[in-house]
Structures are given as C-alpha cells and as structure tokens.
Write a protein that holds these residues in place. Structure first.
Motif, PDB file in Angstrom:
ATOM      1  N   VAL A 119      -2.256-124.970 159.850  1.00 44.05           N
ATOM      2  CA  VAL A 119      -1.177-125.944 159.865  1.00 44.05           C
ATOM      3  C   VAL A 119       0.149-125.192 159.898  1.00 44.05           C
ATOM      4  CG1 VAL A 119      -1.117-126.200 157.336  1.00 44.05           C
ATOM      5  CG2 VAL A 119      -0.217-128.029 158.782  1.00 44.05           C
ATOM      6  N   LEU A 120       1.065-125.676 160.715  1.00 42.40           N
ATOM      7  CA  LEU A 120       2.394-125.106 160.831  1.00 42.40           C
ATOM      8  C   LEU A 120       3.342-125.943 159.983  1.00 42.40           C
ATOM      9  CD1 LEU A 120       4.541-123.286 162.245  1.00 42.40           C
ATOM     10  CD2 LEU A 120       4.566-124.993 164.100  1.00 42.40           C
ATOM     11  N   ILE A 121       4.088-125.292 159.091  1.00 46.36           N
ATOM     12  CA  ILE A 121       5.085-125.982 158.274  1.00 46.36           C
ATOM     13  C   ILE A 121       6.447-125.493 158.739  1.00 46.36           C
ATOM     14  CG2 ILE A 121       5.897-126.521 155.957  1.00 46.36           C
ATOM     15  CD1 ILE A 121       2.632-124.859 156.119  1.00 46.36           C
ATOM     16  N   ASP A 154       9.050-125.476 150.164  1.00 47.46           N
ATOM     17  CA  ASP A 154       8.350-124.691 149.135  1.00 47.46           C
ATOM     18  C   ASP A 154       7.281-125.517 148.424  1.00 47.46           C
ATOM     19  OD1 ASP A 154       9.986-122.536 149.775  1.00 47.46           O
ATOM     20  OD2 ASP A 154      11.375-122.892 148.110  1.00 47.46           O
ATOM     21  N   THR A 155       7.593-126.778 148.126  1.00 52.77           N
ATOM     22  CA  THR A 155       6.635-127.664 147.452  1.00 52.77           C
ATOM     23  C   THR A 155       5.393-127.887 148.315  1.00 52.77           C
ATOM     24  OG1 THR A 155       8.381-128.793 146.217  1.00 52.77           O
ATOM     25  CG2 THR A 155       6.311-129.989 146.498  1.00 52.77           C
ATOM     26  N   VAL A 156       5.595-128.129 149.599  1.00 55.98           N
ATOM     27  CA  VAL A 156       4.467-128.373 150.505  1.00 55.98           C
ATOM     28  C   VAL A 156       3.597-127.119 150.612  1.00 55.98           C
ATOM     29  CG1 VAL A 156       3.832-128.815 152.922  1.00 55.98           C
ATOM     30  CG2 VAL A 156       5.549-130.251 151.796  1.00 55.98           C
ATOM     31  N   ILE A 157       4.211-125.969 150.771  1.00 58.17           N
ATOM     32  CA  ILE A 157       3.437-124.725 150.874  1.00 58.17           C
ATOM     33  C   ILE A 157       2.664-124.476 149.585  1.00 58.17           C
ATOM     34  CG2 ILE A 157       3.616-122.201 151.020  1.00 58.17           C
ATOM     35  CD1 ILE A 157       5.862-122.666 153.078  1.00 58.17           C
ATOM     36  N   GLU A 158       3.321-124.661 148.455  1.00 58.63           N
ATOM     37  CA  GLU A 158       2.640-124.475 147.166  1.00 58.63           C
ATOM     38  C   GLU A 158       1.472-125.440 147.028  1.00 58.63           C
ATOM     39  OE1 GLU A 158       3.562-124.927 142.394  1.00 58.63           O
ATOM     40  OE2 GLU A 158       5.231-124.574 143.762  1.00 58.63           O
ATOM     41  N   ASP A 159       1.690-126.696 147.407  1.00 63.53           N
ATOM     42  CA  ASP A 159       0.625-127.694 147.320  1.00 63.53           C
ATOM     43  C   ASP A 159      -0.559-127.309 148.217  1.00 63.53           C
ATOM     44  OD1 ASP A 159      -0.422-130.416 146.582  1.00 63.53           O
ATOM     45  OD2 ASP A 159      -0.232-130.680 148.752  1.00 63.53           O
TER      46      ASP A 159
END
Length: 193
Positions: A133-135, A116-121
C-alpha cells in the motif's frame, strides 16, 4: 490500472470528504475516514466545538447544527460541507475501526500527523494480506478553499497513478514531477497490510 483509494484526515471530515466527493464523481473507487477519537466541527467559539461520535449520520449533524444556529453554520461553511458529506456517504467512519478489511492500494492523508498515525496503525496490524500500500501525505490547510485545491491535486495524483502499469516502479518519478509542477512537497511511504 484500477486502484482503490482511501482518503484520511483527522476529525472534522472536510479535507478527506472533499477529495472523496471529487474522486467519486470522477469514477474512482474511493473511501474516506478520520483518525481522531470523535468528529469535531467548529462551534460558536474555539472552546465550544461540536463533537459527534463516528457513525453519527451527517444528516443528523446537519439538522442539529441547523437547529442550534443556522446562520452561523451556513456562514462558516459547516452546513454546506455537511450537505456535501451526506450526499457522498451516510456517516463518518474512523480509520482504526473501519479500514481493517479495506484493500486499498493508495492512502492519502492531508496532514503529517495523520500520515504518521496511518503508518503506525498499519505497522501494528497483523498482516494477513501482506499487500503493498502506498501512503501519500499532501499537506492541505483545513479550510474550505484549501480543501477544494487539495482535492483537485489529489485527483491529479490519482490520474497519474492510474496511467502507469505499476505504481511501485513509477512512484518516484510521479512524485518528482508532481512536486515540480505544483510546488508542493509530498511525503510518501510504502507499507504492507
């Protein structure tokens, strides 16, 4: 297809660095990061963690903990982990500050809150590149044994992604097959940066 990978965990640098180490040995283009405010390593008790700033060399952490209580930190696996880490890279890096110019194709996280933090960032950044980019989140318990298993599973996923012409066209099938083979649920999202 040659992809560029990022491994991201919270703040203790175990899961992401285990995957980074394995992927690097296998010849993948990989970096690793943490998302926490500091690097936190277990201390003599839960209330007494060892806290370091991102950018503190792993060798310095290793020497510090060896001086504090070599037996304790060897027994709980922290000294071997730090030794592995400094053989991979000099110091831990914080995602929010150091991945700005990273041109990653795939980002792995190992717990949902980091996902969630990476997507929000990524969603809050200005989008100068507008690259896909694929997360992927592969839930991995934060201990040495599970980190090793998680690293192997991450390697398997990376090999699958590398084997296709276009991961965007194949990701659903890759995830379904992985989940069936390993009985593990993945979260994934496609973003831009």
């Amino acid at each position: 297809m040659k992809l560029r990978y990022a491994m991201v965990c919270s703040s203790n640098q175990n899961r992401s660095m285990e995957a980074h180490s394995l992927l690097k040995r296998e010849g993948f283009d990989v970096s690793s990061y943490g998302t926490g405010a500091h690097v936190k390593l277990p201390g003599p008790s839960l209330r007494e963690p060892n806290v370091y700033e991102f950018g503190t060399p792993y060798k310095q952490m290793y020497d510090d903990l060896r001086r504090k209580d070599a037996d304790l930190y060897k027994r709980n696996g922290i000294l071997p982990m730090l030794k592995r880490n400094y053989s991979v890279k000099t110091a831990p890096q914080r995602w929010q500050e150091n991945a700005v110019d990273g041109r990653f194709d795939v980002i792995f996280t190992f717990e949902e809150k980091v996902f969630d933090t990476v997507i929000e960032d990524l969603n809050n950044r200005r989008q100068p590149l507008v690259r896909t980019v694929l997360i992927i989140n592969l839930e991995v318990k934060d201990n040495h044994e599970e980190a090793a298993i998680g690293a192997k599973l991450t390697l398997d996923l990376c090999q699958e992604l590398e084997s296709v012409d276009c991961w965007e066209d194949s990701i659903d099938d890759i995830v379904i097959l992985f989940e069936q083979q390993h009985n593990r649920k993945l979260l994934y999202s496609i973003s831009f940066y």
